[in-house]
Design an enzyme around this catalytic site. Sequence first.
Site, PDB file in Angstrom:
ATOM      1  CB  ALA A  65      -7.020   1.395  41.965  1.00 56.27           C
ATOM      2  N   GLY A 109      -7.831   1.085  36.785  1.00 53.95           N
ATOM      3  CA  GLY A 109      -8.471   2.375  37.053  1.00 53.95           C
ATOM      4  C   GLY A 109      -7.966   3.482  36.146  1.00 53.95           C
ATOM      5  CD  GLU A 112     -12.032   0.545  35.886  1.00 55.09           C
ATOM      6  OE1 GLU A 112     -11.111   0.675  36.724  1.00 55.09           O
ATOM      7  OE2 GLU A 112     -13.019  -0.184  36.065  1.00 55.09           O
ATOM      8  CD  GLU A 132      -9.114  -3.562  36.699  1.00 60.37           C
ATOM      9  OE1 GLU A 132      -9.055  -4.234  35.650  1.00 60.37           O
ATOM     10  OE2 GLU A 132      -9.386  -2.349  36.713  1.00 60.37           O
TER      11      GLU A 132
HETATM   12  N1  CAA Z   1      -0.432   0.488  42.332  1.00 60.53           N
HETATM   13  C1  CAA Z   1       0.631   0.776  43.097  1.00 60.53           C
HETATM   14  N2  CAA Z   1       1.889   0.833  42.640  1.00 60.53           N
HETATM   15  C2  CAA Z   1       2.085   0.590  41.331  1.00 60.53           C
HETATM   16  C3  CAA Z   1       1.025   0.285  40.462  1.00 60.53           C
HETATM   17  C4  CAA Z   1      -0.293   0.251  41.007  1.00 60.53           C
HETATM   18  N3  CAA Z   1      -1.373   0.017  40.249  1.00 60.53           N
HETATM   19  N4  CAA Z   1       1.526   0.072  39.234  1.00 60.53           N
HETATM   20  C5  CAA Z   1       2.859   0.255  39.325  1.00 60.53           C
HETATM   21  N5  CAA Z   1       3.198   0.568  40.583  1.00 60.53           N
HETATM   22  C6  CAA Z   1       4.541   0.825  41.118  1.00 60.53           C
HETATM   23  C7  CAA Z   1       5.341  -0.450  41.243  1.00 60.53           C
HETATM   24  O1  CAA Z   1       5.016  -1.131  42.436  1.00 60.53           O
HETATM   25  C8  CAA Z   1       6.744   0.091  41.221  1.00 60.53           C
HETATM   26  O2  CAA Z   1       7.040   0.628  42.491  1.00 60.53           O
HETATM   27  P1  CAA Z   1       8.393   0.132  43.266  1.00 60.53           P
HETATM   28  O3  CAA Z   1       9.512   0.601  42.395  1.00 60.53           O
HETATM   29  O4  CAA Z   1       8.303   0.868  44.573  1.00 60.53           O
HETATM   30  O5  CAA Z   1       8.318  -1.341  43.358  1.00 60.53           O
HETATM   31  C9  CAA Z   1       6.649   1.271  40.258  1.00 60.53           C
HETATM   32  O6  CAA Z   1       5.272   1.613  40.177  1.00 60.53           O
HETATM   33  C10 CAA Z   1       7.114   0.927  38.854  1.00 60.53           C
HETATM   34  O7  CAA Z   1       6.387  -0.212  38.433  1.00 60.53           O
HETATM   35  P2  CAA Z   1       7.111  -1.553  37.873  1.00 60.53           P
HETATM   36  O8  CAA Z   1       8.455  -1.726  38.471  1.00 60.53           O
HETATM   37  O9  CAA Z   1       6.137  -2.675  38.028  1.00 60.53           O
HETATM   38  O10 CAA Z   1       7.273  -1.143  36.327  1.00 60.53           O
HETATM   39  P3  CAA Z   1       7.295  -2.121  35.086  1.00 60.53           P
HETATM   40  O11 CAA Z   1       7.715  -1.264  33.930  1.00 60.53           O
HETATM   41  O12 CAA Z   1       8.119  -3.326  35.366  1.00 60.53           O
HETATM   42  O13 CAA Z   1       5.793  -2.610  34.888  1.00 60.53           O
HETATM   43  C11 CAA Z   1       3.400  -2.319  34.759  1.00 60.53           C
HETATM   44  C12 CAA Z   1       4.794  -1.693  34.549  1.00 60.53           C
HETATM   45  C13 CAA Z   1       3.186  -3.446  33.721  1.00 60.53           C
HETATM   46  C14 CAA Z   1       2.390  -1.224  34.516  1.00 60.53           C
HETATM   47  C15 CAA Z   1       3.278  -2.895  36.182  1.00 60.53           C
HETATM   48  O14 CAA Z   1       3.699  -1.880  37.111  1.00 60.53           O
HETATM   49  C16 CAA Z   1       1.909  -3.323  36.575  1.00 60.53           C
HETATM   50  O15 CAA Z   1       1.474  -4.383  36.158  1.00 60.53           O
HETATM   51  N6  CAA Z   1       1.186  -2.510  37.380  1.00 60.53           N
HETATM   52  C17 CAA Z   1      -0.087  -2.867  37.932  1.00 60.53           C
HETATM   53  C18 CAA Z   1      -1.182  -2.769  36.873  1.00 60.53           C
HETATM   54  C19 CAA Z   1      -2.531  -3.181  37.457  1.00 60.53           C
HETATM   55  O16 CAA Z   1      -2.726  -4.299  37.877  1.00 60.53           O
HETATM   56  N7  CAA Z   1      -3.515  -2.242  37.473  1.00 60.53           N
HETATM   57  C20 CAA Z   1      -4.827  -2.480  38.023  1.00 60.53           C
HETATM   58  C21 CAA Z   1      -4.896  -2.036  39.446  1.00 60.53           C
HETATM   59  S1  CAA Z   1      -6.406  -2.490  40.267  1.00 60.53           S
HETATM   60  C22 CAA Z   1      -7.549  -1.346  39.792  1.00 60.53           C
HETATM   61  O17 CAA Z   1      -7.266  -0.436  39.032  1.00 60.53           O
HETATM   62  C23 CAA Z   1      -8.916  -1.508  40.389  1.00 60.53           C
HETATM   63  C24 CAA Z   1      -9.978  -0.696  39.725  1.00 60.53           C
HETATM   64  O18 CAA Z   1     -10.558  -1.063  38.734  1.00 60.53           O
HETATM   65  C25 CAA Z   1     -10.402   0.558  40.325  1.00 60.53           C
END
Ligand code: CAA
Length: 258
Positions: A65, A109, A112, A132
């Site tokens: 998400a 998400g 999911e 999460e």
């Molecule tokens: N939401 C918003 N933006 C996101 C994102 C997310 N889930 N995941 C990545 N991005 C964005 C980053 O902020 C970044 O944007 P900027 O360049 O503007 O900063 C861009 O995508 C590239 O990401 P990274 O620079 O972080 O790339 P990376 O290769 O270093 O890392 C990653 C990749 C490990 C996937 C890392 O981006 C990450 O950990 N992302 C979040 C994963 C996460 O926590 N997902 C769960 C979300 S909560 C959820 O999903 C709730 C639910 O159950 C419904």
Amino acid sequence: MTLQTLIVERHDAVTLVRLNRPEALNALNGQLMDELTAVLDETEADPTVRCVVITGSDRAFAAGADIKEMASKSYAEVFTEDFITRNWERVTRCRKPVVAAVAGYALGGGCELAMMCDFIIAADNAKFGQPEINLGVIPGAGGTQRLTRFAGKSKAMDMILTARMMDAGEAERCGLVSRVVPLAELISTAMEAAAKIAALSPNSVMIAKELVNAAYETPLSQGVKTERRLFHSLFAFDDQKEGMAAFVEKRPAKFTGK
Ligand code: CAA
């Protein structure tokens, strides 16, 4: 609807939907989920579409998400707008088959959403996770329930409580994905599977899908009984006569959906 977060391609009877927010690793924001809901509504209503494939990019199916969109929401907002329930679950109500073709990250998400599809074909670079807990929340789009059913309690607890990612091989071994293919072959493999499904009797396909999904919600004896009744019901369709006649006559079947 003009689509800004999805690229939709039609390949004969198969609709290929590409999640397309590369700047955010296809993070699933409200707009994307609204667009996906609208596209799935259209494909369900179009009798010439027989199967849907959902994919992302080589780097990410979806990294979850959209955290930036979600971060400042209040309890009142998420409750009132029915966050997740309102526009995330359309894929679970599709009667037509939906295949997830996953490369790169399928996190939160994203994992999911893939699990809501009927089956997952993974590229060898796929990484699945429910991280999460790192954000001070829990999976909110079915992860605690679906991952547990697919992969078992121990794996689900491990993934959800430690937030670790699993690679494609581990995902295949634990039953989360149906098969793993080289990244370069992901789309062709998924489209081939979808084209095969699209050429079959749509009635058998829809009923088979319904029954497999029902297996998660039904006691075995009841599930088998329902299967038997629906198996019998397929003899009411021309497609059963055609499919069996084609076998006997050693020719390809021509299914009409009648
Ligand atoms: N939401 C918003 N933006 C996101 C994102 C997310 N889930 N995941 C990545 N991005 C964005 C980053 O902020 C970044 O944007 P900027 O360049 O503007 O900063 C861009 O995508 C590239 O990401 P990274 O620079 O972080 O790339 P990376 O290769 O270093 O890392 C990653 C990749 C490990 C996937 C890392 O981006 C990450 O950990 N992302 C979040 C994963 C996460 O926590 N997902 C769960 C979300 S909560 C959820 O999903 C709730 C639910 O159950 C419904």
